[in-house]
Write an enzyme that holds these catalytic residues in place. Structure first.
Site, PDB file in Angstrom:
ATOM      1  N   GLY A  28       3.237  -1.299 -10.972  1.00 15.90           N
ATOM      2  CA  GLY A  28       4.616  -0.844 -11.231  1.00 15.90           C
ATOM      3  C   GLY A  28       5.333  -2.760 -10.469  1.00 15.90           C
ATOM      4  N   VAL A  40       3.116 -20.198 -12.823  1.00 14.96           N
ATOM      5  CA  VAL A  40       2.239 -20.364 -13.339  1.00 14.96           C
ATOM      6  C   VAL A  40       2.205 -21.275 -14.833  1.00 14.96           C
ATOM      7  CG1 VAL A  40      -0.080 -19.199 -14.480  1.00 14.96           C
ATOM      8  CG2 VAL A  40       1.432 -18.300 -12.181  1.00 14.96           C
ATOM      9  N   ARG A  89       0.034   0.765 -16.371  1.00 14.72           N
ATOM     10  CA  ARG A  89      -1.102   1.433 -15.422  1.00 14.72           C
ATOM     11  C   ARG A  89      -2.415   1.523 -16.271  1.00 14.72           C
ATOM     12  NH1 ARG A  89       3.232   3.152 -11.386  1.00 14.72           N
ATOM     13  NH2 ARG A  89       2.895   1.680  -9.463  1.00 14.72           N
ATOM     14  N   ASP A 120      -2.365  -3.855  -4.839  1.00 21.60           N
ATOM     15  CA  ASP A 120      -3.524  -3.076  -4.752  1.00 21.60           C
ATOM     16  C   ASP A 120      -4.568  -2.742  -6.058  1.00 21.60           C
ATOM     17  OD1 ASP A 120      -2.252  -0.995  -4.810  1.00 21.60           O
ATOM     18  OD2 ASP A 120      -2.897  -0.160  -2.603  1.00 21.60           O
ATOM     19  N   THR A 143       4.397  -7.091  -5.318  1.00 18.95           N
ATOM     20  CA  THR A 143       4.591  -5.232  -5.189  1.00 18.95           C
ATOM     21  C   THR A 143       5.932  -5.458  -4.344  1.00 18.95           C
ATOM     22  OG1 THR A 143       3.644  -3.086  -3.742  1.00 18.95           O
ATOM     23  CG2 THR A 143       2.892  -5.155  -4.060  1.00 18.95           C
ATOM     24  N   ASP A 145       5.941  -3.154  -1.715  1.00 17.46           N
ATOM     25  CA  ASP A 145       5.959  -2.828  -0.505  1.00 17.46           C
ATOM     26  C   ASP A 145       5.205  -3.458   0.338  1.00 17.46           C
ATOM     27  OD1 ASP A 145       6.098   0.129  -2.127  1.00 17.46           O
ATOM     28  OD2 ASP A 145       4.542   0.802  -2.936  1.00 17.46           O
ATOM     29  N   ASP A 147       2.462  -4.790   1.152  1.00 17.83           N
ATOM     30  CA  ASP A 147       1.410  -3.801   1.961  1.00 17.83           C
ATOM     31  C   ASP A 147       0.235  -3.925   1.555  1.00 17.83           C
ATOM     32  OD1 ASP A 147       1.249  -2.927  -1.128  1.00 17.83           O
ATOM     33  OD2 ASP A 147       0.593  -0.622  -0.656  1.00 17.83           O
ATOM     34  N   ARG A 189       4.509   4.457  -1.289  1.00 19.01           N
ATOM     35  CA  ARG A 189       3.409   5.568  -1.404  1.00 19.01           C
ATOM     36  C   ARG A 189       2.084   6.190  -0.066  1.00 19.01           C
ATOM     37  NH1 ARG A 189       2.076   5.582  -7.053  1.00 19.01           N
ATOM     38  NH2 ARG A 189       1.363   3.180  -6.082  1.00 19.01           N
TER      39      ARG A 189
HETATM   40  O1  F6P Z   1       3.697   1.067  -5.918  1.00 15.53           O
HETATM   41  C1  F6P Z   1       4.669   0.449  -5.467  1.00 15.53           C
HETATM   42  C2  F6P Z   1       5.677   1.419  -6.265  1.00 15.53           C
HETATM   43  O2  F6P Z   1       7.147   1.229  -5.780  1.00 15.53           O
HETATM   44  C3  F6P Z   1       5.382   2.440  -4.754  1.00 15.53           C
HETATM   45  O3  F6P Z   1       6.589   2.260  -3.663  1.00 15.53           O
HETATM   46  C4  F6P Z   1       5.475   4.278  -5.076  1.00 15.53           C
HETATM   47  O4  F6P Z   1       5.888   5.388  -4.525  1.00 15.53           O
HETATM   48  C5  F6P Z   1       5.357   3.563  -6.902  1.00 15.53           C
HETATM   49  O5  F6P Z   1       5.661   2.436  -7.180  1.00 15.53           O
HETATM   50  C6  F6P Z   1       6.060   4.806  -7.901  1.00 15.53           C
HETATM   51  O6  F6P Z   1       5.568   4.067  -9.390  1.00 15.53           O
HETATM   52  P1  F6P Z   1       6.323   4.916 -10.130  1.00 15.53           P
HETATM   53  O7  F6P Z   1       7.092   5.390 -10.494  1.00 15.53           O
HETATM   54  O8  F6P Z   1       5.967   3.561 -11.464  1.00 15.53           O
HETATM   55  O9  F6P Z   1       4.630   5.265 -10.985  1.00 15.53           O
END
Ligand code: F6P
Length: 340
Positions: A28, A40, A89, A120, A143, A145, A147, A189
């Site tokens: 994300g 960088v 991804r 992660d 990220t 999040d 996390d 998430r």
């Molecule tokens: O990992 C970051 C994040 O924003 C999460 O909080 C969320 O669940 C996810 O990405 C959603 O990602 P996408 O819509 O790109 O699959």
């Protein structure tokens, strides 16, 4: 270990054999990724290294989607959301064949090391790839999040938090006008940092996060007592990974139990991932981008650079991913106390 109080010199790492550094963003996107790419690129050039931008994350490694980056290529991007390198991804990178293709492409392009920006999933892939092919890789936490273990904040988190607060403030206006109860779903998430701190900053009445079980009775009592004590609107922030079924399900249940409440649900969604990064995110990304290059040139591998207590920290990929970043439980009490 990278020290920020040292004066950097172009010849500092002259003997290190890493000449060409590949950089990618994966997973994300998060506001501030561009500031990290800029940092960088400029740092690597400062130390006499070449930089190769890899497009669409690991997918681009497999598909040989590379472009040399000069200093001018990263001009005027510090303020931009998203990522100029695009992101993805990649399912193929999870396969041995995919990673093998990626390695062949890196070898052919004479890339000696990688800097990966992501969360992660990005570091899981980096850890496996580094182990299989011995490629030196350093990670930058990017990220919304927040996390990742080993850094106080991840790039993008502060901007997302501010976006949430701005949105909740607006919802509060209409909630108050109509005397309504709003359940607002925010991203996260597996982690509730956005919900918890977004809740504190917006004066929410309650927050629901994946890290703790949702107790509907307690929630309902909280809302009830809030209304009794002269409140005429209530906001509950719900992290998307919350275990009782998300904002819509909880709202439905509360509506059934308390038909007198006028309940509404808002899902903030991907608005949280966009926008110009805040000053904090730009500074964080700039410091981490610089530290990531120096870390590589100091022969460190398979580590994420972070900042803890205002000092650069290094944490192995496996720890950054597997260890849980602790939530300050006292903050949940503060929501209850401050909104009572
Ligand atoms: O990992 C970051 C994040 O924003 C999460 O909080 C969320 O669940 C996810 O990405 C959603 O990602 P996408 O819509 O790109 O699959």
């Amino acid at each position: 270990m990278v020290k920020e109080n040292r004066v950097a010199m172009p010849d500092d790492y002259i003997d290190n054999p890493i000449r060409k550094i590949g950089i990618l963003t994966s997973g994300g996107d998060a506001p501030g990724m561009n500031a990290a790419i800029r940092a960088v690129t400029r740092t690597a050039i400062f130390y006499g290294r070449e930089v190769v931008g890899i497009f669409h994350g690991y997918k681009g490694l497999i598909e040989n989607n590379f472009k040399n980056l000069a200093s001018g290529d990263v001009s005027n991007i510090i303020q931009l959301g998203g990522t100029i390198l695009k992101t993805a991804r990649s399912a193929e990178f999870r396969t041995v064949e995919g990673r093998d293709k990626a390695y062949q492409n890196i070898k052919n392009a004479e890339i000696d090391a990688l800097i990966v920006i992501g969360g992660d999933g990005t570091f899981t892939g980096a850890g496996i790839f580094a182990q299989e092919y011995g490629v030196p890789i350093v990670g930058i936490p990017g990220t919304i999040d927040n996390d990742l273990f080993g850094t106080d904040f991840t790039v993008g988190y502060d901007t997302a938090l501010n976006t949430i607060v701005e949105a909740v403030d607006k919802i509060r206006d209409t909630a108050t006008a109509h005397e309504r109860l709003f359940f607002i779903e925010v991203m996260g998430r597996d982690a509730g940092f956005l919900a918890l701190n977004g809740g504190i900053a917006s004066g929410s009445e309650a927050v629901l996060v994946p890290e703790t079980d949702t107790d509907l009775t307690t929630l309902e009592n909280l809302i009830k007592s809030g209304y009794r004590q002269s409140k005429n609107s209530s906001i509950v922030l719900v992290a998307e990974g919350e275990k009782a079924g998300g904002a819509f399900n909880i709202a439905k249940q509360v509506e059934q139990d308390y038909p007198q409440y006028d309940v509404r649900v808002t899902i903030l969604g991907h608005i949280q991932r966009g926008g110009s990064p805040t000053a904090s995110d730009r500074i964080l990304a700039s410091r981490l981008g610089l530290a990531a290059v120096e870390t590589l040139l100091e022969d460190q591998k398979s580590v994420m650079v972070g900042i803890e207590n205002d000092q650069i920290s290094l944490v192995p990929f496996n720890k950054a991913i597997k260890y849980d970043k602790e939530m300050n439980r006292k903050l949940f009490d503060s929501i209850r106390i401050l909104s009572s």
